[in-house]
Motif scaffolding. Structure first.
Motif, short mmCIF file in Angstrom:
data_model
loop_
_atom_site.label_atom_id
_atom_site.label_comp_id
_atom_site.label_asym_id
_atom_site.label_seq_id
_atom_site.Cartn_x
_atom_site.Cartn_y
_atom_site.Cartn_z
N ILE A 18 34.54 -101.30 -54.49
CA ILE A 18 34.51 -100.21 -55.46
C ILE A 18 33.41 -100.44 -56.51
O ILE A 18 32.96 -101.56 -56.73
N ILE A 19 33.00 -99.34 -57.12
CA ILE A 19 32.23 -99.42 -58.36
C ILE A 19 33.10 -98.76 -59.42
O ILE A 19 33.53 -97.62 -59.26
N ALA A 20 33.40 -99.51 -60.48
CA ALA A 20 34.23 -99.00 -61.58
C ALA A 20 33.34 -98.73 -62.78
O ALA A 20 32.50 -99.56 -63.14
N SER A 21 33.50 -97.55 -63.37
CA SER A 21 32.67 -97.15 -64.51
C SER A 21 33.54 -96.67 -65.65
O SER A 21 34.48 -95.88 -65.44
N MET A 22 33.22 -97.11 -66.85
CA MET A 22 33.95 -96.67 -68.03
C MET A 22 33.55 -95.25 -68.41
O MET A 22 32.37 -94.90 -68.38
N LEU A 23 34.54 -94.43 -68.78
CA LEU A 23 34.30 -93.05 -69.19
C LEU A 23 34.50 -92.88 -70.70
O LEU A 23 33.63 -92.37 -71.39
N THR A 24 35.66 -93.33 -71.21
CA THR A 24 35.94 -93.26 -72.64
C THR A 24 36.72 -94.50 -73.07
O THR A 24 37.42 -95.12 -72.26
N GLY A 25 36.60 -94.87 -74.34
CA GLY A 25 37.37 -95.98 -74.89
C GLY A 25 36.74 -97.34 -74.63
O GLY A 25 35.53 -97.47 -74.47
N PHE A 70 34.10 -103.85 -72.14
CA PHE A 70 33.65 -102.88 -71.14
C PHE A 70 33.63 -101.51 -71.80
O PHE A 70 34.68 -100.98 -72.19
N PHE A 71 32.43 -100.93 -71.96
CA PHE A 71 32.26 -99.69 -72.71
C PHE A 71 31.73 -98.57 -71.82
O PHE A 71 31.20 -98.83 -70.73
N PRO A 72 31.84 -97.31 -72.27
CA PRO A 72 31.24 -96.20 -71.53
C PRO A 72 29.75 -96.43 -71.28
O PRO A 72 29.04 -96.94 -72.15
N GLY A 73 29.29 -96.06 -70.08
CA GLY A 73 27.90 -96.31 -69.70
C GLY A 73 27.73 -97.60 -68.93
O GLY A 73 26.65 -97.87 -68.41
N GLU A 74 28.80 -98.42 -68.84
CA GLU A 74 28.74 -99.67 -68.09
C GLU A 74 29.56 -99.56 -66.81
O GLU A 74 30.51 -98.77 -66.73
N GLN A 93 39.69 -94.16 -70.50
CA GLN A 93 39.54 -93.58 -69.16
C GLN A 93 38.45 -94.31 -68.40
O GLN A 93 37.39 -94.65 -68.94
N CYS A 94 38.73 -94.54 -67.12
CA CYS A 94 37.80 -95.26 -66.26
C CYS A 94 37.90 -94.68 -64.85
O CYS A 94 38.96 -94.15 -64.47
N LEU A 95 36.82 -94.74 -64.10
CA LEU A 95 36.88 -94.31 -62.71
C LEU A 95 36.60 -95.49 -61.80
O LEU A 95 35.91 -96.44 -62.17
N SER A 132 29.50 -107.71 -59.86
CA SER A 132 28.30 -107.50 -60.68
C SER A 132 28.67 -106.64 -61.88
O SER A 132 29.46 -105.70 -61.75
N HIS A 133 28.10 -106.96 -63.04
CA HIS A 133 28.33 -106.17 -64.26
C HIS A 133 27.02 -105.49 -64.62
O HIS A 133 26.03 -106.15 -64.89
N LEU A 134 27.01 -104.15 -64.58
CA LEU A 134 25.81 -103.38 -64.86
C LEU A 134 25.92 -102.77 -66.25
O LEU A 134 26.85 -102.01 -66.53
N ILE A 135 24.97 -103.09 -67.12
CA ILE A 135 24.99 -102.57 -68.50
C ILE A 135 23.94 -101.49 -68.64
O ILE A 135 22.74 -101.75 -68.56
N ASN A 136 24.41 -100.26 -68.87
CA ASN A 136 23.51 -99.13 -69.17
C ASN A 136 22.37 -98.99 -68.16
O ASN A 136 21.21 -98.93 -68.51
N ASN A 137 22.73 -98.93 -66.87
CA ASN A 137 21.77 -98.63 -65.83
C ASN A 137 21.66 -97.10 -65.74
O ASN A 137 22.57 -96.43 -65.25
N ILE A 138 20.56 -96.55 -66.22
CA ILE A 138 20.43 -95.10 -66.36
C ILE A 138 20.59 -94.38 -65.04
O ILE A 138 21.30 -93.38 -64.93
N ASP A 139 19.92 -94.87 -63.98
CA ASP A 139 19.99 -94.21 -62.68
C ASP A 139 21.42 -94.20 -62.14
O ASP A 139 21.90 -93.19 -61.60
N VAL A 140 22.12 -95.33 -62.26
CA VAL A 140 23.51 -95.40 -61.79
C VAL A 140 24.39 -94.47 -62.62
O VAL A 140 25.24 -93.75 -62.07
N ASN A 141 24.19 -94.43 -63.93
CA ASN A 141 25.01 -93.56 -64.79
C ASN A 141 24.86 -92.09 -64.43
O ASN A 141 25.85 -91.34 -64.39
#
Length: 306
Positions: A51-58, A72-76, A100-102, A138-147
């Motif tokens: 899976i890839i998990a992404s933060m949405l809010t909170g 873990f913040f939104p955009g990560e 919220q997270c997906l 892997s922890h991705l911080i503010n990867n624009i293309d992925v976001n």
């Protein structure tokens, strides 16, 4: 991201206040949206697919084997292999402002298919550079293309239309490639064991690091170091790392300029630009703002305040 979730919120059912799960299915993928409305600690999640998990809010605090606990913040995002446990704290979740997270799950056979295409596409003769999404997180911080892809995927999963599966197929393939490029870039650039020094892209990265502030650093020079034509080198570099050679060089120069600003507060901005390898200040200013979303002067001012 909140407007994208409006359709989801109208139709989802709330059955628990901690990690309430809503699932949207596609041909070889599923999107899970989790919502937590109360403070909670040590909530464990595992999946029987990557899976890839992404933060949405909170905000969450993540505990994953191999990492120090991290906020873990939104955009990560985090990329998790099959059956890898996440233990999660929810310090800020409330009913008024839920966390919220997906979690996007992708069939392993689809990942293998795209990985094979990617490796074939970026292969450089006589070099066995095979990239994969392996057993490490892997922890991705503010990867624009992925976001951007995550936002488009969320909208497409949660809104039904006739072309849904076709669109998701294309976006998921792109997402896998972006993740592979991110991993390749990280491994080649942060190469503690010098594994990639003898590869052509690895040799070029090493040369850039050693000659970063050289005014003669150019794509033509790098192509020569890689024993490729300029056009072929440009294509291979971008296909492998996801960025053009010039964008990579500029990003490294900007990192160096930030280091100079922190260590030498008395330097004028023109000196910073020149010492970082830029030929003129205006180009330096444009590149800095493009990559940092602020001007060099604003960054310098933020250092003084901190």
């Amino acid at each position: 991201m909140k407007p994208l979730l409006s359709h989801h919120k109208k139709h989802r059912k709330l059955t628990t206040l901690v990690e309430n799960r809503t699932t949207y299915n596609a041909e070889y993928a599923e999107l899970n949206i989790y919502e937590t409305h109360v403070y909670a600690e040590k909530v464990s999640l595992t999946f029987d697919f990557p899976i890839i998990a992404s933060m949405l809010t909170g905000k969450k605090i993540m505990h994953i084997d191999g990492f120090e606990a991290f906020d873990f913040f939104p955009g990560e995002s985090v990329v998790m292999p099959t059956n890898k446990e996440m233990v999660i704290d929810f310090p800020l979740a409330t009913q008024e402002q839920p966390t919220q997270c997906l979690a996007l799950g992708i069939d392993a056979s689809k990942i293998d298919e795209v990985v094979a295409k990617f490796n074939n596409h970026v292969a450089i003769e006589n070099e066995n550079n095979n990239w994969n999404l392996d057993e490490t997180a892997s922890h991705l911080i503010n990867n624009i293309d992925v976001n951007h892809l995550i936002e488009r995927l969320t909208y497409t999963f949660t809104n039904n239309n006739k072309s849904k599966d076709v669109l998701l197929d294309l976006m998921i393939q792109e997402l896998i490639v972006r993740l592979l490029q991110t991993k390749a870039k990280s491994l080649i650039i942060n190469d503690p064991h010098q594994i990639f020094n003898d590869t052509r892209i690895g040799t070029v990265i090493k040369y850039i690091k050693e000659n970063l502030t050289n005014k003669d650093l150019s794509v033509d020079v790098l192509a020569e170091k890689a024993y490729m034509s300029t056009s072929h080198f440009h294509k291979q570099f971008k296909n492998t790392l996801g960025v053009s050679p010039i964008d990579y060089i500029n990003s490294e120069k900007i990192k160096f300029s930030k280091k100079l600003m922190k260590e030498h507060s008395g330097y004028r901005m023109s000196e910073i630009a020149f010492k970082s390898g830029f030929n003129n200040t205006s180009y330096f200013n444009r590149q800095f703002k493009k990559m940092e979303m602020m001007t060099p002067q604003q960054f310098k001012s933020s250092i003084k305040k901190s």
